[in-house]
Design a protein around this motif. Sequence first.
Motif, PDB file in Angstrom:
ATOM      1  N   LEU A  73       8.358  -6.816   8.689  1.00 43.97           N
ATOM      2  CA  LEU A  73       8.182  -5.980   7.314  1.00 43.97           C
ATOM      3  C   LEU A  73       7.513  -4.819   7.624  1.00 43.97           C
ATOM      4  O   LEU A  73       6.496  -4.947   8.124  1.00 43.97           O
ATOM      5  N   GLU A  74       8.042  -3.496   7.150  1.00 43.80           N
ATOM      6  CA  GLU A  74       7.108  -2.427   7.145  1.00 43.80           C
ATOM      7  C   GLU A  74       6.142  -2.239   5.760  1.00 43.80           C
ATOM      8  O   GLU A  74       6.828  -2.493   4.723  1.00 43.80           O
ATOM      9  N   ILE A  75       4.963  -2.395   6.207  1.00 44.36           N
ATOM     10  CA  ILE A  75       3.868  -2.054   4.962  1.00 44.36           C
ATOM     11  C   ILE A  75       3.119  -1.088   5.298  1.00 44.36           C
ATOM     12  O   ILE A  75       3.005  -0.331   6.211  1.00 44.36           O
ATOM     13  N   THR A  76       2.444  -0.491   3.938  1.00 44.13           N
ATOM     14  CA  THR A  76       1.512   0.599   3.954  1.00 44.13           C
ATOM     15  C   THR A  76       0.111   0.290   3.552  1.00 44.13           C
ATOM     16  O   THR A  76      -0.007   0.106   2.316  1.00 44.13           O
ATOM     17  N   ARG A  82       1.067   3.198   8.407  1.00 40.11           N
ATOM     18  CA  ARG A  82       2.400   2.360   8.276  1.00 40.11           C
ATOM     19  C   ARG A  82       2.323   1.151   9.592  1.00 40.11           C
ATOM     20  O   ARG A  82       2.052   1.851  10.752  1.00 40.11           O
ATOM     21  N   ARG A 120       7.643 -11.838   1.594  1.00 37.62           N
ATOM     22  CA  ARG A 120       7.816 -10.471   1.771  1.00 37.62           C
ATOM     23  C   ARG A 120       7.082  -9.530   0.600  1.00 37.62           C
ATOM     24  O   ARG A 120       5.912  -8.848   0.767  1.00 37.62           O
ATOM     25  N   THR A 123       3.003 -10.682   1.097  1.00 38.16           N
ATOM     26  CA  THR A 123       2.566  -9.904   2.254  1.00 38.16           C
ATOM     27  C   THR A 123       2.391  -8.408   1.849  1.00 38.16           C
ATOM     28  O   THR A 123       1.378  -7.811   2.199  1.00 38.16           O
ATOM     29  N   ARG A 124       3.189  -7.706   1.185  1.00 35.49           N
ATOM     30  CA  ARG A 124       3.096  -6.497   0.921  1.00 35.49           C
ATOM     31  C   ARG A 124       1.878  -6.208  -0.052  1.00 35.49           C
ATOM     32  O   ARG A 124       1.135  -5.166   0.130  1.00 35.49           O
ATOM     33  N   GLU A 125       1.768  -7.334  -1.168  1.00 34.35           N
ATOM     34  CA  GLU A 125       0.783  -6.953  -2.049  1.00 34.35           C
ATOM     35  C   GLU A 125      -0.595  -7.233  -1.327  1.00 34.35           C
ATOM     36  O   GLU A 125      -1.763  -6.335  -1.675  1.00 34.35           O
ATOM     37  N   GLY A 128      -1.125  -4.395   1.413  1.00 29.37           N
ATOM     38  CA  GLY A 128      -1.250  -3.078   1.139  1.00 29.37           C
ATOM     39  C   GLY A 128      -2.645  -3.071   0.216  1.00 29.37           C
ATOM     40  O   GLY A 128      -2.979  -1.578  -0.115  1.00 29.37           O
ATOM     41  N   SER A 132      -6.015  -0.719   7.605  1.00 31.04           N
ATOM     42  CA  SER A 132      -5.013  -1.165   8.797  1.00 31.04           C
ATOM     43  C   SER A 132      -5.788  -1.777   9.821  1.00 31.04           C
ATOM     44  O   SER A 132      -5.716  -2.623  10.590  1.00 31.04           O
ATOM     45  N   THR A 170       1.481  -7.149  14.472  1.00 34.48           N
ATOM     46  CA  THR A 170       1.304  -6.358  13.584  1.00 34.48           C
ATOM     47  C   THR A 170       1.442  -4.961  14.504  1.00 34.48           C
ATOM     48  O   THR A 170       0.283  -4.679  15.330  1.00 34.48           O
TER      49      THR A 170
END
Length: 293
Positions: A73-76, A82, A120, A123-125, A128, A132, A170
């Motif tokens: 899963l790609e997150i920012t 990223r 997903r 995880t993004r929430e 994000g 990092s 990660t």
Amino acid sequence: MNKTTFLLPVLVLAVVGVMSSIFIVTETEKALVLRFGRVVAVKEDPGLAFKVPVIDEVVSYDDRILSLEVGPLEITPLDDRRLVVDAFARYRIVDVKQFRQAVGASGINGGETRLDKIMRAATREVLGSVSSNDILSSDRAALMLRIRNGAINQAEGFGLEVVDVRLKRTDLPQANLEATFARMRAEREREAADEIARGDEAAQRVRALADRTEVELVSDAEREAEVIRGEADAERNAIFAEAYGRDPEFFEFYRSLNAYEGALKGSNSSLVLSPDSEFFNYLKSSRGAAAAQ
């Protein structure tokens, strides 16, 4: 004979009917009794259970804790750096009736598909909302707990309980990874250039100090040498003066010998002098200048 022939099929049908109405619920599962697709009974306790033959259908679900692998899963994060994250969740079916109503005939596969979407999104929430560095740090338990808590409420609507969530990997995306390596390489080269420049500057300072010290030492040595040479010349002249005062004749003889040594040095020395020159006084007579007079 006719009575036996009639009872035997009836008995067989009765046995088949009884056997088809019995099913077993094991300790590791829960079962639903469906009648025309509608749930009419829930069997959660292990043991024998009954259903209406032909009409009813039994669907079983695993009652143990199951695992769900959440794909890359790609997150920012907040710092726009990223990351690619792999995670997995541990879950179980706590309400089989609600689960059946939510996923229908798709069963476990359908439930995991919906849970994957929930994981997903959670995880993004969560990831994000942090940097990092927080994600890449070794202390990520708080982040995993936040993801689990975020997924619990949504999963309850499907009859599921999210037991645990773990982040496995990660990493940076390949494009970002190469850019990061290039940036790290440039930073290291810049640091190396800075170190070399500081080293050259320090070497120049040391070299200049050494040159100045050399000049000072040579100057001091030459000054001391001149002082010693002057003192020696003065002492020599004093000795010569004293010697001349004690015996002028011997001093004259000594000076003549030194003159002969300097003039006649070498195999091809030639002198053009008058025969009666005073230079040869000590060569003409052993008594020197007094005899010549």
